[in-house]
Design a protein around this motif. Structure first.
Motif, PDB file in Angstrom:
ATOM      1  N   UNK A 168     -11.705  17.487  43.860  1.00 32.06           N
ATOM      2  CA  UNK A 168     -11.428  18.629  43.975  1.00 32.06           C
ATOM      3  C   UNK A 168     -12.276  18.712  45.620  1.00 32.06           C
ATOM      4  N   UNK A 169     -12.813  18.652  46.082  1.00 31.97           N
ATOM      5  CA  UNK A 169     -13.525  18.904  47.098  1.00 31.97           C
ATOM      6  C   UNK A 169     -12.383  18.504  48.758  1.00 31.97           C
ATOM      7  N   UNK A 170     -11.543  17.530  48.382  1.00 33.87           N
ATOM      8  CA  UNK A 170     -10.277  17.787  49.492  1.00 33.87           C
ATOM      9  C   UNK A 170      -9.604  18.715  49.058  1.00 33.87           C
ATOM     10  N   UNK A 171      -9.386  18.794  47.740  1.00 33.49           N
ATOM     11  CA  UNK A 171      -7.706  19.943  47.367  1.00 33.49           C
ATOM     12  C   UNK A 171      -8.117  21.224  47.914  1.00 33.49           C
ATOM     13  N   UNK A 172      -9.777  21.978  47.441  1.00 33.24           N
ATOM     14  CA  UNK A 172     -10.761  22.709  47.425  1.00 33.24           C
ATOM     15  C   UNK A 172     -10.185  23.060  49.088  1.00 33.24           C
ATOM     16  N   UNK A 173     -10.174  21.845  50.173  1.00 37.70           N
ATOM     17  CA  UNK A 173      -9.957  22.121  51.460  1.00 37.70           C
ATOM     18  C   UNK A 173      -8.853  22.294  51.812  1.00 37.70           C
ATOM     19  N   UNK A 174      -7.613  22.194  50.899  1.00 39.34           N
ATOM     20  CA  UNK A 174      -6.283  22.035  51.455  1.00 39.34           C
ATOM     21  C   UNK A 174      -5.770  23.469  50.857  1.00 39.34           C
ATOM     22  N   UNK A 175      -5.808  23.831  49.459  1.00 39.90           N
ATOM     23  CA  UNK A 175      -5.236  24.190  48.536  1.00 39.90           C
ATOM     24  C   UNK A 175      -6.288  26.499  49.302  1.00 39.90           C
TER      25      UNK A 175
END
Length: 452
Positions: A168-175
């Protein structure tokens, strides 16, 4: 050259994840301790008469008022969740005074939320992770582009540590922050988020944030109900965004003495309310566990929803450091469980584990408010471990997402940023207020008024 740069950024991401993980764990431990202390004090006051009750209520009001003053005077950009300010910095509209943010966010968040404000620790943890990354980036990043990349990685690491949810941390950055699938962004974000999550698990344990044990799952025949649930939660999320935007805008225009009076009155009111319903105050973790454990009646679901909704609106409008992630998830769980009660009345064949409704409500509410459905889906999967619900999560998330989109409602963090940011980017602003910088802060010429 690109391979070497990936390796260097991976090492920097590792260091950022370590720093963000440590400060996130410290923030979480302090909040858990003060949350328990508030429960004990309220129970103590109920036994020892009205003078004790009055003293605790007034004390809560005074503490919140002090946090309001410290935030307004010292670091207004640390108010609220801090995510609009972070997005504004990445877009070039604000400076990032990292040391001020860390001090005010950490201690102001602990005191404010610990005093009973119905806010969450996740938004502050994201800004704290970004702040420690800013301090490091000022020393090791060769240019502004890489510094922003490292700050985004620190924000994702903060989210990962807050929820034990590295993906979720990774996709928060990307999204939400970078809006890019660039390989360098992905590698740095991944390393930082995983490192922060490891730090959190080593200290706090590896169990999910919410311990959900589902005994049975819905069949494909229930999917039409999930569509309706998504639409229902979508309207709740739309109402949440609009109410938060207008309440915070209204209070933002008040003079400082008006905000102090609001904080005092809110604190006293919460002290009185806490004697009757202590579970509606603070982080709301125990209430969320009760809702997901199906230990709340249908009538109380409505009461809890209205109280938490109102307390979140008022608490966030004070400008005290505190996020809306946890309030959104709790409101989603309450709305989802209430919807499940109604479904079981009209369709008794829906005999699967009722906890499913609350979990689906959390996913839908996040998608409707933040408008980051992929991050929300992965976040709830990692928080609950309910991987068998992936397809229902996606259905509810998509339907909830569609309602605010239909009404052209902006995502909550984008709306807060758009409302408060200056007309011109930072480098084009002419008249800037001089400020005294702490070590590691941006020079005075980079400062500007941040969003609350």
């Amino acid at each position: 050259m690109t391979r070497l740069k990936r390796r260097i950024l991976s090492l920097k991401g590792l260091l950022i994840g370590l720093m963000a993980g440590l400060i996130s764990v410290a923030f979480r431990l302090c909040l858990e301790w003060i949350d328990e202390a508030r429960w004990y004090l309220l129970a103590f006051a109920k036994v020892h008469g009205w003078l004790s009750c009055a003293a605790i209520a007034v004390g809560m009001g005074v503490l919140i008022a002090l946090v309001v003053v410290a935030t307004v005077k010292y670091a207004p950009e640390a108010g609220g969740s801090g995510i609009p300010h972070l997005k504004g910095y990445l877009e070039g509209f604000y400076a990032f005074r990292a040391w001020r943010i860390i001090l005010v966010k950490f201690f102001g968040g602990v005191i404010g939320i610990g005093s009973g404000l119905a806010l969450g620790r996740e938004g502050p943890t994201i800004q704290l992770g970004a702040a420690v990354a800013k301090i490091l980036g000022d020393r090791v990043a060769p240019n502004r582009v890489e510094r922003k990349l490292l700050i985004s990685a620190g924000a994702g690491a903060g989210l990962a540590a807050a929820f034990n949810a590295p993906m979720a941390g990774v996709f928060f950055i990307l999204e939400e922050l970078q809006h890019s699938l660039n390989q360098l962004v992905l590698v740095t974000a991944f390393v930082a988020s995983v490192t922060a999550d490891i730090v959190c698990r080593l200290i706090m344990g590896h169990l999910p944030v919410f311990h959900v044990q589902l005994t049975s799952f819905p069949g494909i025949g229930m999917f039409p109900f999930f569509v309706v649930l998504g639409l229902f939660i979508g309207y709740l999320g739309l109402a949440f965004n609009q109410a938060l935007l207008y309440s915070s805008k209204w209070v933002k225009s008040w003079p400082l003495r008006g905000k102090i009076a609001l904080a005092l009155g809110l604190g006293v009111g919460m002290g009185i309310l806490g004697l009757v319903l202590p579970e509606v105050l603070g982080l709301g973790g125990k209430l969320t566990e009760h809702v997901l454990g199906n230990r709340v009646t249908s009538g109380m679901l409505i009461v809890y929803f209205l109280l938490r909704f109102a307390l979140t609106m008022i608490g966030y409008s004070t400008g005290v450091p505190g996020g809306i992630f946890a309030p959104m998830l709790l409101l989603g769980a309450l709305g989802g469980n209430f919807f499940g009660f109604c479904v079981r009345i009209v369709y008794p064949e829906a005999s699967f584990d009722p906890t499913v409704w609350g979990v689906l409500g959390m996913v839908g509410f996040f998608a409707a408010s933040v408008r980051a459905p992929i991050t929300g889906t992965i976040l709830i999967l990692e928080m609950t471990g309910a991987y068998d619900l992936l397809l229902p999560f996606m259905i509810v998330s998509l339907c909830a997402y569609s309602i605010p989109e239909y009404y052209k409602d902006m995502p909550v963090y984008d709306a807060l940023l758009k409302r408060d940011r200056p007309q011109k980017p930072l480098h084009q602003q002419q008249a800037l207020e001089p400020l005294v910088s702490l070590p590691g802060e941006s020079p005075p010429s980079e400062s500007s008024s941040p969003p609350s």
